[in-house]
Design a protein around this motif. Structure first.
Motif, short mmCIF file in Angstrom:
data_model
loop_
_atom_site.label_atom_id
_atom_site.label_comp_id
_atom_site.label_asym_id
_atom_site.label_seq_id
_atom_site.Cartn_x
_atom_site.Cartn_y
_atom_site.Cartn_z
N ALA A 38 12.97 56.10 37.90
CA ALA A 38 13.18 56.71 36.68
C ALA A 38 13.26 55.34 35.51
N VAL A 39 12.17 55.37 34.79
CA VAL A 39 11.67 54.33 33.92
C VAL A 39 11.01 55.07 32.86
N PRO A 40 10.97 54.77 31.47
CA PRO A 40 10.59 55.29 30.23
C PRO A 40 8.85 55.35 30.45
N ALA A 41 8.58 56.13 29.58
CA ALA A 41 6.91 56.44 29.48
C ALA A 41 6.55 55.24 28.92
N GLY A 42 5.17 54.81 29.20
CA GLY A 42 4.65 53.55 28.79
C GLY A 42 5.12 52.32 29.36
N THR A 43 5.90 52.20 30.58
CA THR A 43 6.34 51.18 31.08
C THR A 43 5.12 50.54 32.02
N PRO A 44 4.72 49.41 31.96
CA PRO A 44 3.49 48.90 32.80
C PRO A 44 3.75 49.26 34.43
N SER A 71 -1.70 51.61 48.39
CA SER A 71 -0.96 52.24 47.28
C SER A 71 -1.52 53.15 46.68
N MET A 72 -0.81 54.24 46.21
CA MET A 72 -1.23 55.26 45.20
C MET A 72 0.02 55.41 44.05
N PHE A 73 -0.69 55.25 42.99
CA PHE A 73 0.41 55.62 41.61
C PHE A 73 -0.17 56.61 40.89
N CYS A 74 0.78 57.70 40.51
CA CYS A 74 0.35 59.00 39.70
C CYS A 74 1.17 59.36 38.63
N HIS A 75 0.96 60.26 38.10
CA HIS A 75 1.46 61.06 36.65
C HIS A 75 1.70 59.87 35.75
N MET A 76 0.57 59.03 35.72
CA MET A 76 0.41 58.03 34.62
C MET A 76 -0.13 58.47 33.27
N THR A 112 8.29 66.68 35.87
CA THR A 112 9.13 67.35 34.90
C THR A 112 9.51 66.35 33.65
N GLY A 113 9.23 65.17 33.81
CA GLY A 113 9.49 64.14 32.93
C GLY A 113 8.79 62.75 33.21
N PRO A 114 8.78 61.99 32.51
CA PRO A 114 8.28 60.53 32.68
C PRO A 114 8.92 59.71 34.07
N ARG A 147 -1.86 40.26 42.91
CA ARG A 147 -0.42 40.74 43.15
C ARG A 147 0.04 40.91 41.40
N GLY A 148 0.29 41.97 41.21
CA GLY A 148 1.19 41.90 39.90
C GLY A 148 0.49 42.32 38.85
N ALA A 149 -0.89 42.72 38.96
CA ALA A 149 -1.74 42.81 37.84
C ALA A 149 -1.29 44.45 37.41
N VAL A 150 -1.48 44.87 36.19
CA VAL A 150 -0.99 46.25 35.63
C VAL A 150 -2.14 47.14 36.07
N VAL A 151 -1.68 48.11 36.46
CA VAL A 151 -2.82 49.30 36.91
C VAL A 151 -2.68 50.45 35.88
N GLY A 152 -1.67 50.48 35.19
CA GLY A 152 -1.50 51.60 34.22
C GLY A 152 0.01 51.75 33.71
N ARG A 153 0.40 52.88 32.97
CA ARG A 153 1.36 52.86 32.38
C ARG A 153 2.07 54.29 32.86
N VAL A 154 3.20 54.32 32.96
CA VAL A 154 4.36 55.37 33.16
C VAL A 154 3.92 56.61 32.42
N GLY A 155 3.86 57.65 32.91
CA GLY A 155 3.68 59.14 32.21
C GLY A 155 4.36 60.29 32.66
N ALA A 156 3.84 61.32 32.57
CA ALA A 156 4.32 62.56 33.02
C ALA A 156 3.28 63.63 33.22
N THR A 157 2.10 63.05 33.61
CA THR A 157 0.92 63.88 33.74
C THR A 157 1.12 64.51 35.24
N GLY A 158 0.38 65.72 35.25
CA GLY A 158 0.04 66.46 36.51
C GLY A 158 1.53 67.24 36.49
#
Length: 277
Positions: A181-187, A219-224, A251-253, A237-248
Motif C-alpha cells: 500500500a503505497v501512493p501513486a507515483g512511488t518509484p 520478478s514481475m511488477f504490474c499495475h504501474m 481498485t486503487g494505487p 540492484r535498486g534501479a527504478v523500473v517504474g512508478r506505482v499506479g492502478a492500471t489493469g
C-alpha cells in the motif's frame, strides 16, 4: 556426569543447527507456493536440477551446491523429488512438502468486464497470457546477484501471496504476489540485479515489467502508472523500473510484485524475511 560425555551431548544437541546452511534457514519453506532448498553435494561444476521437467536455480554456498526450488500453489503436500545430473550421473533427490492454508479475500469491481470478459477481451487475454508465460519460462545462465531480496518499495503489505480471491462474489485465480500500500507515483526498484525481458500494457496487469535475475529467478511488477525501462536493459540492484499506479484490474494505487522460480509463482515474502507459516 563426566566432562567428555557432557561435551559430546552438547555437540549432538547443536549439530542440526550447525548443519543447516544460511540459505536453508532463510529460504527453505517447503509448502505449496513456497521454496525448497536442497543440498546437492560438492564438486567443481554445478549440477543440473529439474523439477517437473523444468530447470531449477542452483547456487554454491561455501563448498556445497544447493538447489532453490519453486513450489507452485497447485502442488499437493507430500513426497516430491527433483532430478539431478552431475559428474556421477543421474539421480533422484526426494524431499517433503508440507501444507499451508491461505485466507480468502473478497473484492468488488465496478468494471464487470474485469470479472467476466467479453469475447474480444478473452482473445486479448489469451494472447497476453502466452506472452507472459514465455517470460516466466525464461532461463538464463547467470547467477543471481542476491537471493535475499530488497523490498521494491517501502510500505505496508496490503494483500499477501496465495489469498483465494473472489471478485464480485466469483472465485478467480489466487493472488500470485504481494501488494504494498503505497501512493501513486512511488518509484519501484528492482530487488536484485537483472535484465528486463518483457514490458507491456495488459488487460489484467496493466503496465507490467518482467526482470530476469538469473536461472529462472524472475520478478514481475504490474499495475504501474509508468514504465521507466526498455526490453533488454540491464539493471543494477535498486534501479527504478517504474512508478506505482492502478492500471489493469486494480481498485486503487498499489505495488504488486510477483516472484517466480522454475516457472512457479512463489511467495515473495520468503525473500524479504516476511513469510508467515
Amino acid at each position: 556426569m563426566p566432562r567428555l560425555l557432557c561435551i559430546a551431548l552438547l555437540c549432538l544437541a547443536t549439530w542440526p543447527a550447525l548443519a543447516d546452511s544460511y540459505l536453508t534457514r532463510q529460504l527453505n519453506r517447503p509448502v505449496p507456493g513456497g521454496v525448497a532448498v536442497l543440498a546437492l553435494g560438492e564438486g567443481s561444476r554445478a549440477p543440473q536440477v529439474f523439477f517437473d521437467g523444468k530447470p531449477v536455480l542452483v547456487v554454491k554456498e561455501q563448498a556445497t551446491w544447493r538447489a532453490v526450488v519453486g513450489l507452485p500453489l497447485s502442488l499437493k503436500p507430500g513426497a516430491q523429488q527433483v532430478q539431478v545430473k552431475d559428474a556421477a550421473g543421474e539421480r533422484s533427490l526426494g524431499f517433503s512438502v508440507g501444507s499451508k492454508r491461505y485466507p480468502e479475500q473478497r473484492i468488488t469491481l465496478k468494471n464487470t468486464r474485469q470479472v467476466n470478459p467479453n469475447p474480444d477481451d478473452l482473445t486479448r487475454i489469451n494472447r497476453e497470457l502466452a506472452e507472459q508465460t514465455r517470460a516466466y519460462q525464461s532461463f538464463s545462465l547467470g547467477t543471481p546477484s542476491n537471493l535475499l531480496l530488497d523490498k521494491p518499495v517501502s510500505g505496508p503489505l496490503s494483500s499477501r501471496f496465495g489469498v483465494r480471491r473472489f471478485f464480485n462474489g466469483e472465485e478467480r485465480n489466487p493472488h500470485a504476489g504481494l501488494d504494498f500500500a503505497v501512493p501513486a507515483g512511488t518509484p519501484i526498484k528492482t530487488p536484485a540485479a537483472g535484465k528486463v525481458i518483457l514490458i507491456g500494457d495488459y488487460f489484467f496487469n496493466g503496465n507490467t515489467v518482467f526482470v530476469d535475475h538469473g536461472q529462472g529467478f524472475i520478478s514481475m511488477f504490474c499495475h504501474m502508472s509508468k514504465i521507466d525501462v526498455q526490453p533488454g536493459q540491464v539493471l543494477a540492484r535498486g534501479a527504478v523500473v517504474g512508478r506505482v499506479g492502478a492500471t489493469g484490474r486494480a481498485t486503487g494505487p498499489h505495488m504488486h510484485w510477483n516472484v517466480s522460480l522454475n516457472d512457479a509463482r512463489v511467495d515473495p515474502a520468503i525473500f524479504i524475511g516476511a513469510f508467515q507459516p
